[in-house]
Design a protein around this motif. Structure first.
Motif: not given
Length: 132
Positions: A7-10, A116-119, A121-132
Motif C-alpha cells: 500500500k505504501i510503495m504501490g 524520487n517518488f519512493l523517497d 512516499r517514505i518521507s511522508g510515512v516518516k512524517k506521519a509516524l512521527s506526528g508532524q
C-alpha cells in the motif's frame, strides 16, 4: 490499522526492479557493440512488470540425483531481440550504439524519477509516524 509495503510503495517498488533489469540489458548491449554476431536485446517493460508483481522471477527444477545440475529457468517473454535500425555491417552485430546510449539515458531518468517518488512516499510515512 496495519501498514503494508504494497500500500505504501504501490507499483513503484516493482518498477524499480524492472528498470534495473533494463539498465543491465542496455549496458550489456553497449558492451557488446563490437562483438561479431551479437544481437541487440530489449525488455518488454509491461510484461516484465506484470511478472515482477506476480513474484515469478525464475523456476528451479527438482534434482533427482546429487550429481544433476541445478537448473534455473527464467520465464519467457522478458528478453527480446531488438529489430535492427541500421544496415548490416557484415559481422552480424545489430547493436546501434547511439540508440542504446539514448535508451540508457532515458532509463536512467525514469529510474531517478521512480527513486524520487519512493523517497517522497517514505518521507511522508516518516512524517506521519512521527506526528508532524
Amino acid at each position: 490499522m496495519a501498514l503494508s509495503m504494497e500500500k505504501i510503495m504501490g507499483i513503484q517498488q516493482y518498477t524499480l526492479g524492472v528498470r534495473t533489469q533494463r539498465a543491465e540489458m542496455i549496458a550489456n548491449n553497449i558492451a557488446n557493440a563490437d562483438t561479431p554476431g551479437y544481437k541487440s536485446k530489449g525488455l518488454d517493460f509491461q510484461q516484465a512488470l506484470k511478472q515482477a508483481q506476480r513474484g515469478s522471477e525464475s523456476y528451479n527444477l527438482a534434482r533427482t540425483h546429487e550429481k544433476h545440475f541445478n537448473v534455473e529457468i527464467k520465464p519467457a517473454g522478458q528478453e527480446k531481440f531488438r529489430v535492427p535500425t541500421q544496415p548490416d555491417t557484415g559481422d552480424g552485430n545489430t547493436v546501434d550504439v547511439q540508440l542504446e546510449q539514448n535508451l540508457y539515458a532515458q532509463n536512467a531518468l525514469e529510474y531517478e524519477m521512480t527513486m524520487n517518488f519512493l523517497d517522497g512516499r517514505i518521507s511522508g510515512v516518516k512524517k506521519a509516524l512521527s506526528g508532524q
